[in-house]
Design an enzyme around this catalytic site. Structure first.
Site, PDB file in Angstrom:
ATOM      1  N   GLN A 199       9.634 -18.731  46.769  1.00 56.39           N
ATOM      2  CA  GLN A 199       9.936 -19.925  47.555  1.00 56.39           C
ATOM      3  C   GLN A 199      11.043 -20.727  46.883  1.00 56.39           C
ATOM      4  OE1 GLN A 199       6.598 -22.281  48.793  1.00 56.39           O
ATOM      5  NE2 GLN A 199       7.883 -23.592  50.017  1.00 56.39           N
ATOM      6  N   PHE A 200      12.281 -20.460  47.292  1.00 57.61           N
ATOM      7  CA  PHE A 200      13.423 -21.141  46.687  1.00 57.61           C
ATOM      8  C   PHE A 200      13.411 -22.639  46.959  1.00 57.61           C
ATOM      9  CE2 PHE A 200      15.102 -20.588  50.916  1.00 57.61           C
ATOM     10  CZ  PHE A 200      15.982 -21.645  51.095  1.00 57.61           C
ATOM     11  N   THR A 201      12.704 -23.077  47.991  1.00 59.19           N
ATOM     12  CA  THR A 201      12.693 -24.501  48.332  1.00 59.19           C
ATOM     13  C   THR A 201      11.998 -25.356  47.272  1.00 59.19           C
ATOM     14  OG1 THR A 201      10.698 -24.304  49.677  1.00 59.19           O
ATOM     15  CG2 THR A 201      12.818 -24.032  50.804  1.00 59.19           C
TER      16      THR A 201
END
Length: 148
Positions: free
Chosen positions: A78-80
């Protein structure tokens, strides 16, 4: 590196309506990678995560680790987690690692957890995923390598 660890009774991830990963008792872990992260950083994060004593013992105390309870892992990239919301209302993701770097460390993390003897299910790197879970507690821990 950032790990958002949720103690769950069950969790699953699906892509385009197809379930691709599912666990019962264990941890759902959302994993974010920044460009400065290394395998050594990942090793520290994995060691801390798998050693967390956040399951209840027979006296109701959070005294047991994942291995002690036969728990499993659902690891989801999850890059967010590296969203920067300081300016305006549209998050910036420039602090997140490049897709190539993030994929390499995410896959390394999955492999290392498996080599430690854990059953590991995964999401699909870079895909639009639907994640559902039943958080047990609720119990959520955020590990950030910047403060470990």
């Amino acid at each position: 590196m950032k790990f958002v660890i949720q103690r769950v009774t069950h969790a699953e991830v699906s892509v385009e309506g197809e379930r691709i990963g599912s666990i019962q008792k264990g941890f759902l872990v959302l994993i974010g990678v920044c460009q400065e992260d290394t395998r050594e950083v990942a090793d520290k994060m994995i060691h801390k995560m798998t050693g967390l004593r956040i399951f209840e013992d027979t006296q109701g105390k959070t005294n047991l680790a994942l291995k002690d309870v036969g728990g499993t892992l659902l690891l989801v990239s999850q890059f967010t987690l590296y969203a920067n919301c300081k300016k305006g209302f549209r998050p910036s993701f420039i602090e997140a690692g490049s897709p190539e770097h993030a994929r390499e460390l995410y896959e390394y993390t999955v492999d290392q957890c498996r080599s430690l003897g854990f059953i590991v299910e995964t999401g699909s790197f870079g895909a639009h995923m639907k994640v559902s879970l039943e958080n047990d507690g609720p119990f959520t821990i955020v590990l950030d390598s910047a403060v470990l």
